[in-house]
Scaffold this motif. Sequence first.
Motif, PDB file in Angstrom:
ATOM      1  N   LYS A   3       3.635 -16.296  -3.243  1.00  0.00           N
ATOM      2  CA  LYS A   3       3.539 -17.117  -2.029  1.00  0.00           C
ATOM      3  C   LYS A   3       3.839 -16.312  -0.770  1.00  0.00           C
ATOM      4  CE  LYS A   3       4.100 -21.753  -3.721  1.00  0.00           C
ATOM      5  NZ  LYS A   3       5.086 -22.568  -4.394  1.00  0.00           N
ATOM      6  N   GLU A   4       4.730 -15.362  -0.935  1.00  0.00           N
ATOM      7  CA  GLU A   4       5.191 -14.597   0.211  1.00  0.00           C
ATOM      8  C   GLU A   4       4.323 -13.356   0.450  1.00  0.00           C
ATOM      9  OE1 GLU A   4       9.472 -12.716   0.813  1.00  0.00           O
ATOM     10  OE2 GLU A   4       9.428 -14.460  -0.538  1.00  0.00           O
ATOM     11  N   HIS A   5       3.939 -12.690  -0.617  1.00  0.00           N
ATOM     12  CA  HIS A   5       3.357 -11.352  -0.482  1.00  0.00           C
ATOM     13  C   HIS A   5       1.854 -11.263  -0.747  1.00  0.00           C
ATOM     14  CE1 HIS A   5       7.679 -10.285  -1.747  1.00  0.00           C
ATOM     15  NE2 HIS A   5       7.578 -10.057  -0.446  1.00  0.00           N
ATOM     16  N   ALA A   6       1.249 -12.315  -1.272  1.00  0.00           N
ATOM     17  CA  ALA A   6      -0.169 -12.211  -1.630  1.00  0.00           C
ATOM     18  C   ALA A   6      -1.005 -11.871  -0.397  1.00  0.00           C
ATOM     19  CB  ALA A   6      -0.651 -13.519  -2.249  1.00  0.00           C
ATOM     20  N   VAL A   7      -1.935 -10.948  -0.579  1.00  0.00           N
ATOM     21  CA  VAL A   7      -2.803 -10.513   0.516  1.00  0.00           C
ATOM     22  C   VAL A   7      -4.110 -11.308   0.433  1.00  0.00           C
ATOM     23  CG1 VAL A   7      -4.034  -8.536   1.495  1.00  0.00           C
ATOM     24  CG2 VAL A   7      -1.779  -8.211   0.442  1.00  0.00           C
ATOM     25  N   ALA A   8      -4.552 -11.840   1.567  1.00  0.00           N
ATOM     26  CA  ALA A   8      -5.791 -12.630   1.582  1.00  0.00           C
ATOM     27  C   ALA A   8      -6.961 -11.757   1.136  1.00  0.00           C
ATOM     28  CB  ALA A   8      -6.056 -13.167   2.982  1.00  0.00           C
TER      29      ALA A   8
ATOM     30  N   ASP B 204       6.687  -2.723   0.998  1.00  0.00           N
ATOM     31  CA  ASP B 204       5.861  -3.716   1.673  1.00  0.00           C
ATOM     32  C   ASP B 204       4.538  -3.162   2.191  1.00  0.00           C
ATOM     33  OD1 ASP B 204       6.463  -6.372   1.619  1.00  0.00           O
ATOM     34  OD2 ASP B 204       8.209  -6.116   2.929  1.00  0.00           O
ATOM     35  N   ASN B 205       4.192  -1.980   1.781  1.00  0.00           N
ATOM     36  CA  ASN B 205       2.935  -1.366   2.196  1.00  0.00           C
ATOM     37  C   ASN B 205       1.758  -2.283   1.822  1.00  0.00           C
ATOM     38  OD1 ASN B 205       0.524   0.269   0.972  1.00  0.00           O
ATOM     39  ND2 ASN B 205       1.383   1.552   2.588  1.00  0.00           N
ATOM     40  N   LEU B 206       0.810  -2.405   2.743  1.00  0.00           N
ATOM     41  CA  LEU B 206      -0.298  -3.350   2.530  1.00  0.00           C
ATOM     42  C   LEU B 206      -1.130  -3.009   1.290  1.00  0.00           C
ATOM     43  CD1 LEU B 206      -1.897  -5.804   3.677  1.00  0.00           C
ATOM     44  CD2 LEU B 206      -3.330  -4.125   4.878  1.00  0.00           C
ATOM     45  N   GLU B 207      -1.412  -1.717   1.102  1.00  0.00           N
ATOM     46  CA  GLU B 207      -2.197  -1.313  -0.070  1.00  0.00           C
ATOM     47  C   GLU B 207      -1.474  -1.684  -1.350  1.00  0.00           C
ATOM     48  OE1 GLU B 207      -3.442   2.769  -0.210  1.00  0.00           O
ATOM     49  OE2 GLU B 207      -4.092   2.716   1.885  1.00  0.00           O
ATOM     50  N   ARG B 208      -0.166  -1.516  -1.338  1.00  0.00           N
ATOM     51  CA  ARG B 208       0.637  -1.830  -2.517  1.00  0.00           C
ATOM     52  C   ARG B 208       0.625  -3.338  -2.770  1.00  0.00           C
ATOM     53  NH1 ARG B 208       6.046  -2.827  -3.807  1.00  0.00           N
ATOM     54  NH2 ARG B 208       6.614  -1.962  -5.851  1.00  0.00           N
ATOM     55  N   ARG B 209       0.821  -4.111  -1.723  1.00  0.00           N
ATOM     56  CA  ARG B 209       0.807  -5.562  -1.884  1.00  0.00           C
ATOM     57  C   ARG B 209      -0.593  -6.041  -2.297  1.00  0.00           C
ATOM     58  NH1 ARG B 209       5.879  -6.484  -3.037  1.00  0.00           N
ATOM     59  NH2 ARG B 209       7.296  -6.724  -1.264  1.00  0.00           N
TER      60      ARG B 209
ATOM     61  N   VAL C 122      -3.860  -8.315  -6.813  1.00  0.00           N
ATOM     62  CA  VAL C 122      -4.851  -8.261  -7.898  1.00  0.00           C
ATOM     63  C   VAL C 122      -4.150  -8.317  -9.257  1.00  0.00           C
ATOM     64  CG1 VAL C 122      -6.703  -6.916  -8.956  1.00  0.00           C
ATOM     65  CG2 VAL C 122      -6.444  -6.930  -6.460  1.00  0.00           C
ATOM     66  N   PHE C 123      -3.076  -7.538  -9.398  1.00  0.00           N
ATOM     67  CA  PHE C 123      -2.327  -7.531 -10.672  1.00  0.00           C
ATOM     68  C   PHE C 123      -1.941  -8.961 -11.063  1.00  0.00           C
ATOM     69  CE2 PHE C 123      -0.172  -3.071 -10.227  1.00  0.00           C
ATOM     70  CZ  PHE C 123      -1.410  -2.485 -10.247  1.00  0.00           C
ATOM     71  N   TYR C 124      -1.375  -9.658 -10.082  1.00  0.00           N
ATOM     72  CA  TYR C 124      -0.842 -10.994 -10.385  1.00  0.00           C
ATOM     73  C   TYR C 124      -1.968 -11.963 -10.749  1.00  0.00           C
ATOM     74  CZ  TYR C 124       2.182 -15.013 -10.308  1.00  0.00           C
ATOM     75  OH  TYR C 124       2.872 -16.133 -10.695  1.00  0.00           O
ATOM     76  N   GLU C 125      -3.065 -11.851 -10.004  1.00  0.00           N
ATOM     77  CA  GLU C 125      -4.235 -12.693 -10.288  1.00  0.00           C
ATOM     78  C   GLU C 125      -4.768 -12.428 -11.700  1.00  0.00           C
ATOM     79  OE1 GLU C 125      -5.101 -14.738  -7.900  1.00  0.00           O
ATOM     80  OE2 GLU C 125      -7.164 -15.391  -8.307  1.00  0.00           O
TER      81      GLU C 125
END
Length: 485
Positions: A222-227, A291-296, A301-304
């Motif tokens: 909820k907090e870190h997922a990237v659109a 918190d790097n954007l590429e990492r998030r 994707v991992f979580y999905e």
Amino acid sequence: MIRDRGDWVISRQRVWGVPLPIFYAENGEPVITPETIDHAAKLIGEFGSNVWFEREAKDLLPEGFTHPGSPNGEFTKEMDIMDVWFDSGSSHEAVLRAREDLTFPADMYLEGSDQYRGWFNSSITTSVAINGVAPYKTVLSQGFVLDGEGRKMSKSLGNTVLPEKVVKNMGADIIRLWVSSVDYESDVRISDDILKQVSETYRKIRNTMRFLIGNTEDFQPKEHAVAYEELRSVDQYLMARLDQVVETCVTAYKEYEFSTIYQTIMNFCTVDLSAFYLDFAKDVVYIEKEDNLERRAMQTVFYEVLVKLAKLLTPIIPHTTEEIWSFLKEEEQYAQLAELPESSIREDQAGILGQWGKFMDIRDAALKALEVARNEKTIGKSFEAHLSLFVDEETKALFASLDANLEQLFIVSQLDINELTAAPAEAMQFDNLAILVEHAHGETCERCRAIKEEVGTIEDAATLCGRCADIVKSEYPEALVPEEA
Ligand SMILES: [Zn+2]
């Protein structure tokens, strides 16, 4: 088999079974009227079919029953029984229609392939006679289980495989996964070797999921997922591949094609994840700051992947997916209670899949060139390589549109892109592509293991590359040892 079946003699000469409710008058005339049948049915409904054998004929007839063929009121009863296929073949009437929680026709009749002559056949025959329609919407049949050489299992051959023994030794999910792996419509084979192969696939799936879980520990969806729009192209590509997997598997479930699900998920874990996405992922998730954007983006994707694969695999390996689920951050408490995932086909998906498909061809060529360089001892690991790509305008445009970190994707330390016409003779030649592999120049960065020219030149971070020095200086300054004056 329906057309070719002959007349069906439904009586059998056995001492016990479901009776044929027929009486005989003193003159031998059969008595079989709606009234006598209803009465027998009522008694059987109340006392069970054994009542026929327990009582005298007169006690099975309605009270005061008379018949012109029996002037003395004597009757005998039929002792033949019904063919058992008539019993089971009429279960649509006695079970489906009789029980409130069931519906007629059934969604499916499921049995061994021998039942095309047996139950499937007797059921449709009786139902069409009474109802004018089949008692099932669809029929699914499976073959028989043979040993590894295709022989029938028998105790004397000693080639039986006991499911409970497999469950005890390897776990229930292994035998379930095996069931999903075979073409069950034909006869199927099972042996220790076959089960060993299945357990290897299981381990592949399990290890993939474990890597994904381990690398999303600090990720709160909820907090870190990237659109989606903010994901890098390579992440969007993986999302598109995941959508294809979901689409294929959900369709396969609807068609009962379980081996398609097995193949699709195994292929996705092996080819897309393990050999590609997760292979270069370490350079992002282990190296970039939290918190790097590429990492998030990668964690998104991992979580999905975790959530969707867990859902897709739950009907097949529920014990494993429930274990996976316990590490996820989903509102649904159990994987078993979650719905199958939906694919979210996006407009640009075909374009992304096409572009990355071309990239993968180039990557295959690069892997081949790296392999040759390894064999020739030019390099050890691919990370020791400096890769020079000689490409045409089309490929140049492709690379530009992918906007990707090519060194990272090829897992090499250094990479440059050149005109195809500039390729030297020693470069490996492909279609519209030449690749030269040399040993990278510079020292190895202590943190990310890449070989970079700048290693050794950075103030206060003599053992690091530029990228790592920046990260360490901003995130972990206490780790830096100032150089002695
Ligand atoms: Zn580094």
